[in-house]
Design a protein around this motif. Sequence first.
Motif, short mmCIF file in Angstrom:
data_model
loop_
_atom_site.label_atom_id
_atom_site.label_comp_id
_atom_site.label_asym_id
_atom_site.label_seq_id
_atom_site.Cartn_x
_atom_site.Cartn_y
_atom_site.Cartn_z
N GLU A 1 13.95 -24.84 -3.95
CA GLU A 1 13.21 -23.82 -3.20
C GLU A 1 11.83 -23.58 -3.79
OE1 GLU A 1 15.94 -20.54 -3.26
OE2 GLU A 1 17.06 -21.28 -1.51
N LYS A 2 11.69 -23.83 -5.07
CA LYS A 2 10.39 -23.69 -5.75
C LYS A 2 9.56 -24.97 -5.67
CE LYS A 2 10.94 -19.53 -7.62
NZ LYS A 2 10.07 -18.42 -7.33
N GLY A 3 10.11 -26.02 -5.03
CA GLY A 3 9.38 -27.27 -4.86
C GLY A 3 9.67 -28.31 -5.92
N TYR A 4 10.61 -28.02 -6.83
CA TYR A 4 10.98 -28.97 -7.88
C TYR A 4 12.14 -29.82 -7.35
CZ TYR A 4 8.17 -25.69 -10.54
OH TYR A 4 7.15 -24.88 -10.97
N VAL A 5 11.82 -30.74 -6.45
CA VAL A 5 12.84 -31.45 -5.67
C VAL A 5 13.56 -32.55 -6.44
CG1 VAL A 5 11.77 -30.92 -3.44
CG2 VAL A 5 11.07 -32.96 -4.69
N LEU A 6 13.10 -32.91 -7.61
CA LEU A 6 13.75 -33.96 -8.39
C LEU A 6 14.69 -33.41 -9.47
CD1 LEU A 6 10.83 -36.52 -8.79
CD2 LEU A 6 12.62 -36.43 -7.05
N ALA A 7 14.83 -32.11 -9.52
CA ALA A 7 15.71 -31.50 -10.53
C ALA A 7 17.16 -31.86 -10.23
CB ALA A 7 15.53 -29.98 -10.54
N THR A 8 17.89 -32.21 -11.29
CA THR A 8 19.32 -32.53 -11.18
C THR A 8 20.06 -31.97 -12.39
OG1 THR A 8 19.04 -34.64 -12.34
CG2 THR A 8 18.94 -34.71 -9.93
N ILE A 9 21.35 -31.85 -12.24
CA ILE A 9 22.19 -31.47 -13.38
C ILE A 9 22.46 -32.76 -14.16
CG2 ILE A 9 24.41 -30.53 -14.12
CD1 ILE A 9 22.74 -28.39 -12.80
N ALA A 10 21.93 -32.85 -15.36
CA ALA A 10 22.09 -34.05 -16.19
C ALA A 10 23.45 -34.05 -16.89
CB ALA A 10 20.97 -34.15 -17.21
#
Length: 199
Positions: free
Chosen positions: A35-44
């Motif tokens: 939602e903040k635009g950090y579209v590549l964030a994942t749970i590592a």
Amino acid sequence: ATDKLLEGIKTKVGEIYNNDILREDADKIIKKYQEKGYVLATIADMRFNEKNILKIVISEGIVSKIEFKGVEQKEEKAGVKNITESDELKEIKLKTKDYIIERELELKSGEVFELDKFQKSVKNLFRLGYFKSVNQEIKKDPENPDNIILILVLDENKSGSVQGAISYGSEAGIVGTISVQDNNFRGCSQNLGLSFEMS
């Protein structure tokens, strides 16, 4: 920031662990990033340590470096165009210098990939008028697998043109003109125009 990420999650300290609820909570955390635009964030990684403390490691999508790759659409053979093969691209050397492209980028190496900054960067590159298309490839950084390498795939417009004309007049006779123009001379974002007239 951690407090904001933990708002609204159902997994609580002292309560019985439920894998389905934990998965839902992980999805909520990633949704907040997106939602903040950090579209590549994942749970590592997500696991309990020896003291039964849940540790959630988030890979935010930090850009290690930005590379540029020039491509052009392969020429079609005469006849009917095959739609399935029309998007084939061949890799070429870019005419536009790297520093010209880099100065237009809002997104920088070492920052988290943010969709808004990426979209602004693409608009800036199109505004130059040197590119037909700007696409991206994203790959894991082999030196730091939590980070990414952003590859901008650029299809350049032709920047040079040559025009010629021949005319005849009863007083001047035959007059020939030729003009050469390049709006990205030597890839340095400079204009060059030459014009010759002969009679």
